[in-house]
Design a protein around this motif. Structure first.
Motif, mmCIF file in Angstrom:
data_model
loop_
_atom_site.group_PDB
_atom_site.id
_atom_site.type_symbol
_atom_site.label_atom_id
_atom_site.label_comp_id
_atom_site.label_asym_id
_atom_site.label_seq_id
_atom_site.Cartn_x
_atom_site.Cartn_y
_atom_site.Cartn_z
ATOM 1 N N MET A 1 20.363 -3.305 -0.334
ATOM 2 C CA MET A 1 20.812 -1.940 -1.229
ATOM 3 C C MET A 1 18.391 -1.434 -0.953
ATOM 4 O O MET A 1 18.223 -1.650 -1.866
ATOM 5 N N GLY A 2 18.342 -1.341 -0.166
ATOM 6 C CA GLY A 2 17.192 -0.749 0.620
ATOM 7 C C GLY A 2 16.977 1.217 -0.273
ATOM 8 O O GLY A 2 18.330 1.467 -0.312
ATOM 9 N N HIS A 3 16.804 1.035 -1.470
ATOM 10 C CA HIS A 3 16.468 2.857 -1.588
ATOM 11 C C HIS A 3 14.717 3.593 -1.088
ATOM 12 O O HIS A 3 14.049 2.725 -1.131
ATOM 13 N N ASN A 4 15.061 4.963 -1.247
ATOM 14 C CA ASN A 4 13.485 5.602 -1.055
ATOM 15 C C ASN A 4 13.965 7.103 -1.582
ATOM 16 O O ASN A 4 15.236 7.189 -2.159
ATOM 17 N N ILE B 1 16.848 12.908 -1.851
ATOM 18 C CA ILE B 1 18.126 11.863 -1.709
ATOM 19 C C ILE B 1 17.817 11.113 -1.311
ATOM 20 O O ILE B 1 16.554 10.617 -0.672
ATOM 21 N N CYS B 2 18.457 9.397 -0.957
ATOM 22 C CA CYS B 2 18.186 8.183 -0.799
ATOM 23 C C CYS B 2 18.662 7.912 0.841
ATOM 24 O O CYS B 2 19.890 8.698 1.152
ATOM 25 N N THR B 3 17.776 7.727 1.841
ATOM 26 C CA THR B 3 18.332 7.933 3.395
ATOM 27 C C THR B 3 18.935 6.969 3.469
ATOM 28 O O THR B 3 19.182 6.490 5.030
ATOM 29 N N PHE B 4 19.174 5.563 2.788
ATOM 30 C CA PHE B 4 19.403 4.277 3.146
ATOM 31 C C PHE B 4 20.954 4.886 3.723
ATOM 32 O O PHE B 4 21.730 5.319 2.883
ATOM 33 N N PRO B 5 21.730 4.126 4.577
ATOM 34 C CA PRO B 5 23.219 4.169 4.935
ATOM 35 C C PRO B 5 24.047 4.080 4.247
ATOM 36 O O PRO B 5 24.456 2.929 2.928
ATOM 37 N N GLY B 6 24.440 5.385 3.806
ATOM 38 C CA GLY B 6 25.749 5.124 2.786
ATOM 39 C C GLY B 6 24.921 5.715 1.331
ATOM 40 O O GLY B 6 26.566 5.937 0.136
ATOM 41 N N HIS B 7 24.525 6.032 1.468
ATOM 42 C CA HIS B 7 23.480 6.072 0.004
ATOM 43 C C HIS B 7 23.327 7.485 -0.847
ATOM 44 O O HIS B 7 23.935 7.471 -2.189
ATOM 45 N N TYR B 8 23.196 8.213 0.072
ATOM 46 C CA TYR B 8 23.164 9.483 -0.179
ATOM 47 C C TYR B 8 24.550 10.374 -0.894
ATOM 48 O O TYR B 8 23.980 11.355 -1.733
ATOM 49 N N MET C 1 25.555 9.111 -3.277
ATOM 50 C CA MET C 1 25.536 8.352 -4.208
ATOM 51 C C MET C 1 24.079 8.440 -4.826
ATOM 52 O O MET C 1 23.708 9.241 -6.255
ATOM 53 N N MET C 2 23.195 8.628 -4.762
ATOM 54 C CA MET C 2 21.878 8.321 -4.838
ATOM 55 C C MET C 2 21.567 9.878 -4.266
ATOM 56 O O MET C 2 20.757 9.991 -3.210
ATOM 57 N N LYS C 3 22.018 11.284 -4.942
ATOM 58 C CA LYS C 3 21.133 12.852 -4.897
ATOM 59 C C LYS C 3 20.634 13.218 -6.629
ATOM 60 O O LYS C 3 21.326 12.639 -6.787
HETATM 61 ZN ZN ZN Z 1 19.084 3.947 -2.042
#
Ligand code: ZN
Length: 173
Positions: free
Chosen positions: A91-94, A156-163, A165-167
């Motif tokens: 569950m990495g975030h950037n 965005i969060c560029t962890f696979p599959g996150h963008y 939701m995480m934008k």
């Molecule tokens: Zn993330």
């Protein structure tokens, strides 16, 4: 008579030395600028300092804020904190701030393949304005950047599959 004339001379010397030449004009100019500055903005307390933004990502794959508003040309300090407990490999975030006009889906596709660079695609570096480290639960990273051009910038969060939701958007006014 002698006394008063001496005082008069002294006063003249003091006046000349304290505001001789052009310094008298300079002082009045500075005072005018200081007085005018607060009237130009509605929040004088923050007008002269940099923006300090706080963003969190959690274990539910969410940012806690999706819109930031800042003024153009002011230094921006952003801290991303991972408020969860999960590992960054799961569950990495950037926070990756993109230039205007970037195709987010295409960018995220490239990012997904950049695991060795914490999902920051080196081939797309010209699209990136600023980014944080990839964070796991409990970690935080702070970055500083500045945006001269007004507009809406995607992050965005560029962890696979996150963008998906995480934008969010950073709006520069
Ligand atoms: Zn993330």
């Amino acid at each position: 008579m002698k006394r008063s004339s001496t005082i008069a001379v002294l006063a003249c010397v003091l006046l000349l030395s304290s505001c001789g030449g052009n310094s008298g004009k300079d002082t009045s100019t500075v005072q005018t600028e200081v007085a005018a500055a607060p009237a130009e903005t509605t929040s004088p307390a923050t007008a002269e300092v940099q923006h300090v933004l706080a963003l969190e990502g959690n274990d539910q794959m969410q940012y806690n804020t999706t819109t930031f508003r800042v003024a153009a040309g002011k230094p921006i300090t952003l801290t991303l904190k991972h408020s969860g407990t999960m590992d960054k490999n799961i569950m990495g975030h950037n926070f990756v701030l993109l230039k205007q006009g970037t195709d987010i889906a295409a960018f995220a596709q490239k990012a997904m393949a950049a695991k060795d660079h914490e999902y920051i695609p080196q081939s797309e570096s010209t699209r990136i304005i600023a980014y944080t480290k990839l964070l796991g639960g409990g970690e935080a990273d702070t970055i500083t950047f500045e945006l001269a051009e007004k507009g809406a910038y995607d992050f965005i969060c560029t962890f696979p599959g996150h963008y998906a939701m995480m934008k969010g958007k950073l709006i520069v006014e």
